[in-house]
Design an enzyme around this catalytic site. Structure first.
Site, PDB file in Angstrom:
ATOM      1  N   VAL A 182     -15.363  -3.518  -1.329  1.00  0.00           N
ATOM      2  CA  VAL A 182     -15.446  -3.936  -2.730  1.00  0.00           C
ATOM      3  C   VAL A 182     -16.391  -5.123  -2.882  1.00  0.00           C
ATOM      4  CG1 VAL A 182     -14.145  -4.914  -4.659  1.00  0.00           C
ATOM      5  CG2 VAL A 182     -13.182  -3.035  -3.334  1.00  0.00           C
ATOM      6  N   LYS A 200     -24.920  -9.862   6.002  1.00  0.00           N
ATOM      7  CA  LYS A 200     -24.215  -9.956   7.281  1.00  0.00           C
ATOM      8  C   LYS A 200     -25.015 -10.715   8.324  1.00  0.00           C
ATOM      9  CE  LYS A 200     -21.552  -5.682   6.703  1.00  0.00           C
ATOM     10  NZ  LYS A 200     -21.270  -4.326   7.248  1.00  0.00           N
ATOM     11  N   SER A 232      -6.729  -8.533   0.216  1.00  0.00           N
ATOM     12  CA  SER A 232      -5.368  -8.222  -0.232  1.00  0.00           C
ATOM     13  C   SER A 232      -4.396  -9.188   0.435  1.00  0.00           C
ATOM     14  CB  SER A 232      -5.002  -6.771   0.106  1.00  0.00           C
ATOM     15  OG  SER A 232      -5.107  -6.543   1.504  1.00  0.00           O
ATOM     16  N   LYS A 267      -3.637  -8.022  -5.792  1.00  0.00           N
ATOM     17  CA  LYS A 267      -2.424  -7.939  -6.609  1.00  0.00           C
ATOM     18  C   LYS A 267      -1.362  -8.967  -6.226  1.00  0.00           C
ATOM     19  CE  LYS A 267      -2.240  -3.447  -5.633  1.00  0.00           C
ATOM     20  NZ  LYS A 267      -3.640  -3.055  -5.381  1.00  0.00           N
ATOM     21  N   VAL A 294      -5.028  -3.591 -11.616  1.00  0.00           N
ATOM     22  CA  VAL A 294      -4.383  -2.373 -12.126  1.00  0.00           C
ATOM     23  C   VAL A 294      -5.468  -1.461 -12.681  1.00  0.00           C
ATOM     24  CG1 VAL A 294      -2.703  -1.385 -13.723  1.00  0.00           C
ATOM     25  CG2 VAL A 294      -2.304  -3.664 -12.772  1.00  0.00           C
ATOM     26  N   GLU A 329      -4.294   5.753   2.364  1.00  0.00           N
ATOM     27  CA  GLU A 329      -4.376   4.693   3.356  1.00  0.00           C
ATOM     28  C   GLU A 329      -4.400   5.352   4.739  1.00  0.00           C
ATOM     29  OE1 GLU A 329      -4.680   1.434   2.871  1.00  0.00           O
ATOM     30  OE2 GLU A 329      -4.612   1.641   0.686  1.00  0.00           O
ATOM     31  N   ASP A 381       2.698   0.201  -3.752  1.00  0.00           N
ATOM     32  CA  ASP A 381       1.465  -0.179  -4.448  1.00  0.00           C
ATOM     33  C   ASP A 381       1.627   0.021  -5.952  1.00  0.00           C
ATOM     34  OD1 ASP A 381      -1.480  -0.850  -4.449  1.00  0.00           O
ATOM     35  OD2 ASP A 381      -1.565   1.155  -5.343  1.00  0.00           O
ATOM     36  N   LYS A 395       1.757  -2.812  -9.276  1.00  0.00           N
ATOM     37  CA  LYS A 395       1.019  -2.661 -10.537  1.00  0.00           C
ATOM     38  C   LYS A 395       1.963  -2.687 -11.739  1.00  0.00           C
ATOM     39  CE  LYS A 395      -2.611  -0.080  -8.178  1.00  0.00           C
ATOM     40  NZ  LYS A 395      -3.244   1.232  -7.905  1.00  0.00           N
TER      41      LYS A 395
END
Length: 367
Positions: free
Chosen positions: A12, A61, A95, A118, A149, A210, A221, A225
């Protein structure tokens, strides 16, 4: 200019960097000057008083977090950002629970926070309240988390608008997991012949799940949310008390490896077939949904039946769909679209960065 510092430049974060590089070379940049000045991963970090060059960002990088970069130190990273001139937004693309715990510190230093993480909004409610307190002033630091979300879908912004305009939230109901959307959109439809374990295997092979599909099938998960939506709507939801249906067969929950889980999942195909046959016989399909229902205290995460003419029943692929039922919208307001993926999640983050720019008139701020 809005300085941007990215924490955790994985899939992301890298997609966001690509979008910001393209933005810096567009005509929009003059009105919305947003530039990357900091990057940190688990090993290295770099902070600059001026924007990183486009060529360096394209190869961050090696050219930014290469041998000459400093060792990663989140505390020093935050302090260096706070010392910069002009408004700065920290974008947490991890996360991590530990990084979410740093948000109050960053906000107290005057840094804005934008994130798809989240944890800060669904863990202990004391952290959520502390963040609310620190961002209460219209002229103080801000936090935006649209991408927590529905990735880039306008879910939280829609809910915030409904709440801010005084509408009464009766229910928020939706399919919030791209993985579970894909599974049941393919498994539970009239005429489908694939067994449940086969659907899971295809989803895993296609990268929808996953690494261990149980992390999707256990519903946690989705629970996070739903908790976020409930809190934004003004309800004190918690993942500890929210009823969550774990659809992983109980005998497979303690198995040590994902491979063994996948090998044994066919043993339970008959169980899922029975659930599906019963739903189809009643003119319905199965969908895994999350619901915020603070009015009746019926918030939940569960596998439920929906009639064939319901919007949830006609969903395709791995899309998300969220229905807001309110006093003004008794016929639900529906948001639907891709709710997962690096590009759309980065779009959601980018949109939040634009909100910071517009809220604080960054276009006229000097570096």
């Amino acid at each position: 200019m809005l300085n941007v510092a990215i924490v955790g430049p994985g899939l992301v974060g890298s997609a966001l960097i690509q979008q910001l590089v393209a933005h810096s070379q567009s005509s929009r940049f003059g009105r919305l000057p947003i530039a990357v000045i900091g990057i940190i991963n688990s090993k290295k970090m770099a902070v600059s008083s001026t924007p990183f060059a486009v060529g360096d960002l394209s190869e961050w990088k090696t050219k930014i977090l290469g041998d000459s970069a400093s060792a990663a130190d989140l505390m020093q990273f935050g302090s260096s950002l706070a010392a910069l001139k002009g408004p700065t937004a920290v974008v947490d693309c991890t996360s991590s629970d530990a990084i979410a715990e740093l948000y109050p510190l960053w906000l107290s230093k005057g840094l804005h926070v934008v994130t798809p993480n989240k944890k800060a909004f669904s863990n202990d409610i004391s952290l959520f309240r502390k963040i609310q307190e620190l961002t209460a002033s219209p002229t103080g630091p801000s936090i935006y988390h649209e991408a927590t979300v529905g990735a880039g879908l306008p879910v939280l912004s829609t809910l915030n608008d409904l709440v801010s305009t005084g509408d009464k939230i009766i229910k928020v109901e939706g399919i919030f997991s791209g993985t579970l959307s894909y599974l049941f959109n393919n498994f539970s439809i009239p005429g489908a012949t694939q067994k449940f374990s086969e659907c899971v295997a295809v989803a895993k092979a296609s990268g929808y799940t996953e690494p261990d599909p149980r992390d999707d099938l256990n519903g946690m998960d989705v629970a996070r949310k739903v908790t976020i939506l409930g809190r934004v709507a003004g309800y004190e939801l918690s993942t500890n008390t929210l009823p969550v249906e774990n659809i992983v067969p109980e005998e497979l929950r303690s198995i040590s490896t994902a491979d063994e889980f996948m090998a044994r999942l066919p043993e339970f195909d008959e169980h899922f077939k029975k659930l599906n046959d019963e739903a189809l016989a009643s003119g319905s399909v199965l969908r895994y949904v999350g619901m915020v229902d603070g009015v009746n205290n019926q918030s939940s995460v569960k596998l439920a039946r929906y009639p064939l003419d319901h919007p949830f029943a006609s969903l395709k692929g791995s899309d998300n769909i969220i229905a807001f039922t309110t006093e003004r919208f008794p016929n639900p307001l529906i948001v639907q679209g891709a709710g997962a993926g690096a590009a759309v999640t980065a779009f959601g983050i980018f949109s939040d960065l634009i909100k910071v720019c517009e809220r604080f008139d960054v276009s006229s701020a000097k570096i």
